[in-house]
Design an enzyme around this catalytic site. Sequence first.
Site, mmCIF file in Angstrom:
data_model
loop_
_atom_site.group_PDB
_atom_site.id
_atom_site.type_symbol
_atom_site.label_atom_id
_atom_site.label_comp_id
_atom_site.label_asym_id
_atom_site.label_seq_id
_atom_site.Cartn_x
_atom_site.Cartn_y
_atom_site.Cartn_z
ATOM 1 N N GLY A 79 117.668 -4.761 105.710
ATOM 2 C CA GLY A 79 118.225 -5.939 105.067
ATOM 3 C C GLY A 79 118.600 -5.673 103.633
ATOM 4 O O GLY A 79 117.785 -5.160 102.869
ATOM 5 N N TYR A 126 120.519 1.515 116.527
ATOM 6 C CA TYR A 126 121.148 1.326 115.220
ATOM 7 C C TYR A 126 120.186 1.043 114.075
ATOM 8 O O TYR A 126 120.256 1.682 113.032
ATOM 9 C CB TYR A 126 122.160 0.180 115.320
ATOM 10 C CG TYR A 126 122.829 -0.191 114.009
ATOM 11 C CD1 TYR A 126 123.887 0.559 113.513
ATOM 12 C CD2 TYR A 126 122.395 -1.287 113.272
ATOM 13 C CE1 TYR A 126 124.497 0.218 112.307
ATOM 14 C CE2 TYR A 126 123.000 -1.635 112.074
ATOM 15 C CZ TYR A 126 124.048 -0.885 111.590
ATOM 16 O OH TYR A 126 124.650 -1.215 110.413
ATOM 17 N N ASN A 132 110.764 -11.673 110.747
ATOM 18 C CA ASN A 132 111.880 -10.892 111.259
ATOM 19 C C ASN A 132 112.175 -11.367 112.670
ATOM 20 O O ASN A 132 111.306 -11.300 113.545
ATOM 21 C CB ASN A 132 111.525 -9.395 111.270
ATOM 22 C CG ASN A 132 112.565 -8.556 111.974
ATOM 23 O OD1 ASN A 132 113.751 -8.863 111.927
ATOM 24 N ND2 ASN A 132 112.117 -7.489 112.622
ATOM 25 N N GLY A 133 113.394 -11.849 112.911
ATOM 26 C CA GLY A 133 113.746 -12.317 114.243
ATOM 27 C C GLY A 133 114.514 -13.621 114.196
ATOM 28 O O GLY A 133 115.136 -13.971 113.187
ATOM 29 N N CYS A 179 115.558 -8.141 109.705
ATOM 30 C CA CYS A 179 114.868 -8.117 108.418
ATOM 31 C C CYS A 179 113.739 -7.099 108.468
ATOM 32 O O CYS A 179 113.396 -6.576 109.529
ATOM 33 C CB CYS A 179 114.289 -9.495 108.090
ATOM 34 S SG CYS A 179 115.527 -10.816 107.991
#
Length: 513
Positions: free
Chosen positions: A28, A258, A101-102, A2
């Site tokens: 996201g 990525y 995020n995570g 995210c």
Amino acid sequence: MCGIVGIVSTSNVNQMLYDALTVLQHRGQDAAGIVTFQDDRFFLRKDNGLVRDVFHTRHMRRLVGNVGIGHVRYPTAGSASSAEAQPFYVNSPYGITLAHNGNLTNADELSSDLFRTDLRHINTNSDSEVLLNVFAHELQKLGKLNPTKDEIFAAVRAVHQRCRGAYGVIAMITGYGIVGFRDPNGIRPACYGVREGENGQTEYMIASESVALSAAGFTLVRDIEPGEAVYIETDGTLYSEQCAESPKLYPCIFEHVYFARPDSIMDGVSVYKARLRMGEVLADKVLRERPDHDIDVVIPIPDTSRTSAMQMAYQLGVKYREGFIKNRYIGRTFIMPGQKMRKKSVRQKLNPIDLEFRGKNVMLVDDSIVRGTTCKEIVQMARDAGARNVYFASAAPPVRYPNVYGIDMPSASELIAHDRTVEEVGELIGTDWLVYQELDDLISCVNDVNDAIDGWECSVFSGDYITGDIDKNYLTRLENRRKDSSTDATSVTDVDSDSDSDNDNIDLHNDED
């Protein structure tokens, strides 16, 4: 994966948050949300969809205030409902919203403790809501009417003691400010920057990637350290404190492979430079294995692999060409929620230029190979376009193990390289020759100027999980849950998924529209 952002400004932050989320959209594409506050009131808008679809003019007008946070979310299995769009909110204490995020690896245990011991109710399946309630409970335990930086840092310290896994967090406390912090291993990224606002007052932004700062005119100050918390009051006063007992910096290496934009700097490492090195080192491996190779042209699979492919071609001394035209209106196939959807979208997403393939020995370059669905389709597209031989290079090593730290690849059975040799993977995707990056070489590519990096979180390649709490039983439970949620998702209709709906555009103190 995210994207998160938080801003303390001297003027309305709604447009700045919107712009930052569009810059972080690559992190996201499933849902987006913004929450601001003014005069001790929250104003929230969140829904499924891209940033441009979730926020219309009428929504932006209602997001008033000089302080706010935002979030973009990517889908996981069974994520049809907009109920898990962030930021999340709890009214006690003070009123707190949080963007995360995570992934917490002990979310089930925490959820049970929150209900039985902390007397808090969790309304979704999101570990982000769990993390929010842990933070809120620890802050409430201190019992202060007006929390100071010391109380806030103490609450973060307790979060680190209770929560395991990966998390980059931005939380907003009504009337006080925002706090950002990272997990003690620094797996997920977060940084902050400054700029001069009205009347010379300093404005601050916290974000997942530095590109969000530079795009908004903020100057990167530094990355938030693992375990550290940064607290910014509404008047622009900033405090920071290390809140973990034994922090170590082990960033997720897949960010550089990525996820991150190439124009970002993460933990002192240029993503662009790291990807250049990946292409260079990968070319060296090609020359070692096939010094008399017959490659005519190197073609990247847009977009992430472009930097590595360009350097690889230069190192090999062969032509670099753009052989695929990308449809910008199709999402990233890796983060689409269903295998059939991923396969169907490949040919909608990419179209080959026959001239670059016909009669040539083509080396295709991608950033990584995860499920293999996209790669197989692209190899066939190259053959259909007239390529004589189709070779394939991955700038990353084989992805053989599930990710438990916030990337949607939790099932080993979905990974094409799991329990397979390189030759077997090459046969499955239909290439004449497959070459992977070596893990040691990948690590050398990202080990740049930051001596403070203790190591890299490489579990998807190595199977070694840095938090030390992942075993076979955990992975089995995760895979079973994924299968169950995928099955459930096929029969779910999301009545709130229309991004024109005002259902989630709520003032949490019930002002009239």
